[in-house]
Scaffold this motif. Structure first.
Motif, PDB file in Angstrom:
ATOM      1  N   HIS A 106      -6.367 -14.551  -7.730  1.00 16.64           N
ATOM      2  CA  HIS A 106      -5.711 -13.249  -7.532  1.00 16.64           C
ATOM      3  C   HIS A 106      -4.683 -13.356  -6.406  1.00 16.64           C
ATOM      4  O   HIS A 106      -5.031 -13.369  -5.220  1.00 16.64           O
ATOM      5  N   HIS A 122      -0.265 -12.210  -5.469  1.00 17.26           N
ATOM      6  CA  HIS A 122       0.989 -11.524  -5.859  1.00 17.26           C
ATOM      7  C   HIS A 122       2.108 -12.246  -5.109  1.00 17.26           C
ATOM      8  O   HIS A 122       2.479 -11.837  -4.004  1.00 17.26           O
ATOM      9  N   LYS A 147       0.801 -12.671 -10.059  1.00 17.85           N
ATOM     10  CA  LYS A 147       1.092 -11.478 -10.859  1.00 17.85           C
ATOM     11  C   LYS A 147       2.546 -11.037 -10.699  1.00 17.85           C
ATOM     12  O   LYS A 147       3.158 -11.293  -9.668  1.00 17.85           O
ATOM     13  N   HIS A 188      -7.435  -4.043 -11.255  1.00 19.32           N
ATOM     14  CA  HIS A 188      -7.592  -3.745  -9.828  1.00 19.32           C
ATOM     15  C   HIS A 188      -8.396  -2.444  -9.782  1.00 19.32           C
ATOM     16  O   HIS A 188      -7.884  -1.398 -10.187  1.00 19.32           O
ATOM     17  N   HIS A 200     -11.300  -6.307  -6.270  1.00 20.73           N
ATOM     18  CA  HIS A 200     -11.460  -5.428  -5.096  1.00 20.73           C
ATOM     19  C   HIS A 200     -12.919  -4.990  -5.004  1.00 20.73           C
ATOM     20  O   HIS A 200     -13.613  -5.392  -4.105  1.00 20.73           O
ATOM     21  N   ASN A 237      -5.849 -12.680  -2.685  1.00 18.18           N
ATOM     22  CA  ASN A 237      -5.001 -11.501  -2.892  1.00 18.18           C
ATOM     23  C   ASN A 237      -3.730 -11.604  -2.055  1.00 18.18           C
ATOM     24  O   ASN A 237      -3.243 -10.602  -1.528  1.00 18.18           O
TER      25      ASN A 237
END
Ligand SMILES: N=CN[C@@H](CCC(=O)O)C(=O)O
Ligand SMILES: [Zn+2]
Length: 413
Positions: free
Chosen positions: A64, A66, A128, A219, A242, A316
């Motif tokens: 995960h 970004h 992502k 999410h 999360h 994340n």
């Protein structure tokens, strides 16, 4: 070309039997692991690496991140540290900066972040879209992501852009935007939370993406209890991420999703080097670095594991809530603060991430090898620590412990 790594004090395989070998050795041939066992019985190889009595783990699987973004949100972070709470609104700041940055620069930035992660032991990584938020920029983000990351997730449903009606935007995400990103992505995700996408909108996004043949992720339950976990399980999502605020029913639903699955020791159709192939459920992916940076309560990882839920840990890495690619930091926090054992935390950050990406088993042919565990035939993704045991990850918090990294058999550090 073969490489023998010998004199390994602790070989934490994270394989189907959860084996930890002492005084061990591993042989890499091309991109695969071809042998592991007692150092005394190791075969010869073209080259030998003396691990010097250190610990060898699977490379981290960061399921995960970004990473396709430009700009900086230091001011937002400072405000948060001064007492402001996190809201999804900051995503718009990064979207503005990302849209005005060239393809070349976005690629360069993402590659730099991935290099940073690899240098700390990450060998398999998802990223992502979600900072484009229009058809052109989401497709651009997906295309760039597909050139730099192992797995790409479509997150058009990250935030409703300013000035757009939420219903109209949801239609766009489910229609033309999905069609534009489809060639570049394997997964789709939705930020199902107050201030982002509500249950009905999330459901429409998940259905459209499922119909388009994408694997699903959610999410969910980051800022409060809500429908995220329930939807993820209902849609058979590979992961819900999360999971900070969970009701008893959410934990039951996640645990129930794994009731047809047997991990190590299962008596089902295990083939050599592969895992149980029973009915898989929805992984709960905890993001402890994000929880600390947003001052949210840490996800209840201990409770989830005790309930029988399969757990992943991921960074994340993003500019708003978790600007770190350090999986070691996540493991350390999971042990010190979430009460996972070191073995459980390392498993969640390796095998758990692979499970969350559907890569825990493979056909064991080039390009389709299992990742996240050390077994014959699996991808040679290895992380040598500058320590005699993985326990040092928690025992020596904050100390950079990565000594060497092999990614698909290639020495990456
Ligand atoms: N929760 C939603 N998305 C990101 C945050 C993105 C941002 O604030 O830029 C997350 O995973 O924390
Ligand atoms: Zn995220």
């Amino acid at each position: 070309m073969s490489t023998l790594i010998t004199n390994i004090a602790e070989l934490m395989t994270q394989d189907a039997e959860h084996r930890v070998l002492r005084d061990a050795a591993v042989v890499i041939e091309g991109e695969r692991i071809s042998w592991l066992g007692p150092a005394a019985g190791a075969p010869a190889a073209d080259e030998a690496v003396d691990a010097g009595g250190r610990a060898l783990l699977p490379g981290w699987v960061d399921s995960h991140t970004h990473l396709i973004f430009a700009g900086d949100r230091t001011a937002e972070f400072e405000a948060r540290m001064a007492g402001e709470s996190y809201s999804a609104g900051g995503i718009a700041v990064t979207t503005g900066a990302t849209r005005s940055t060239s393809d070349f620069e976005l690629t360069r930035l993402a590659m730099g972040r991935i290099a940073e992660a690899v240098s700390q032991g990450t060998t398999y990584l998802e990223t992502k879209t979600g900072y484009g938020l229009d058809v052109e920029n989401e497709a651009r983000s997906a295309r760039i992501a597909s050139t730099v990351a192992d797995e790409v997730t479509y997150l058009g449903a990250h935030l409703v852009p300013a000035g757009m009606d939420a219903e109209d935007y949801t239609e766009l995400v489910c229609g033309p935007m999905l069609a534009a990103v489809r060639p570049y992505v394997r997964w789709a995700d939705v930020f199902c939370e107050q201030g982002a996408f509500n249950e009905d909108q999330s459901r429409r996004v998940l259905q459209a993406c499922k119909d388009a043949g994408l694997g699903l992720r959610v999410h969910g339950n980051q800022l409060g209890e809500g429908p995220g976990v329930r939807l993820a399980v209902e849609f058979g999502a590979a992961s819900v991420d999360h999971v900070n605020y969970l009701s008893a029913a959410d934990i039951d639903a996640l645990a129930g999703s794994w009731s047809g699955w047997e991990d190590a020791g299962g008596t089902g159709s295990q083939v050599a080097g592969a895992r149980w192939t029973g009915q898989r459920g929805t992984v709960a992916t905890c993001l402890p670095a994000c929880d600390l940076s947003t001052r949210q309560p840490l996800a209840p990882g201990r409770e989830l594991l005790d309930a029988g839920v399969q757990l992943a840990l991921a960074s994340n890495c993003n500019p708003g809530t978790s600007y770190t690619s350090s999986m070691a930091f996540c493991v350390t926090t999971a042990v010190l603060q979430m009460r996972l054992s070191v073995h459980e935390a390392v498993r969640a950050a390796t095998y758990g991430g692979a499970l969350a990406l559907g890569r825990e088993s493979g056909k064991d042919v080039d390009g389709e090898r299992a990742v996240g565990s050390i077994a014959v035939g699996h991808r040679a993704d290895l992380h040598l620590l500058n320590a005699p045991s993985a326990t040092h990850l928690a025992y020596r918090p904050g100390i950079p412990l990565t000594r060497a990294v092999w990614r698909a058999g290639v020495r990456a550090r």
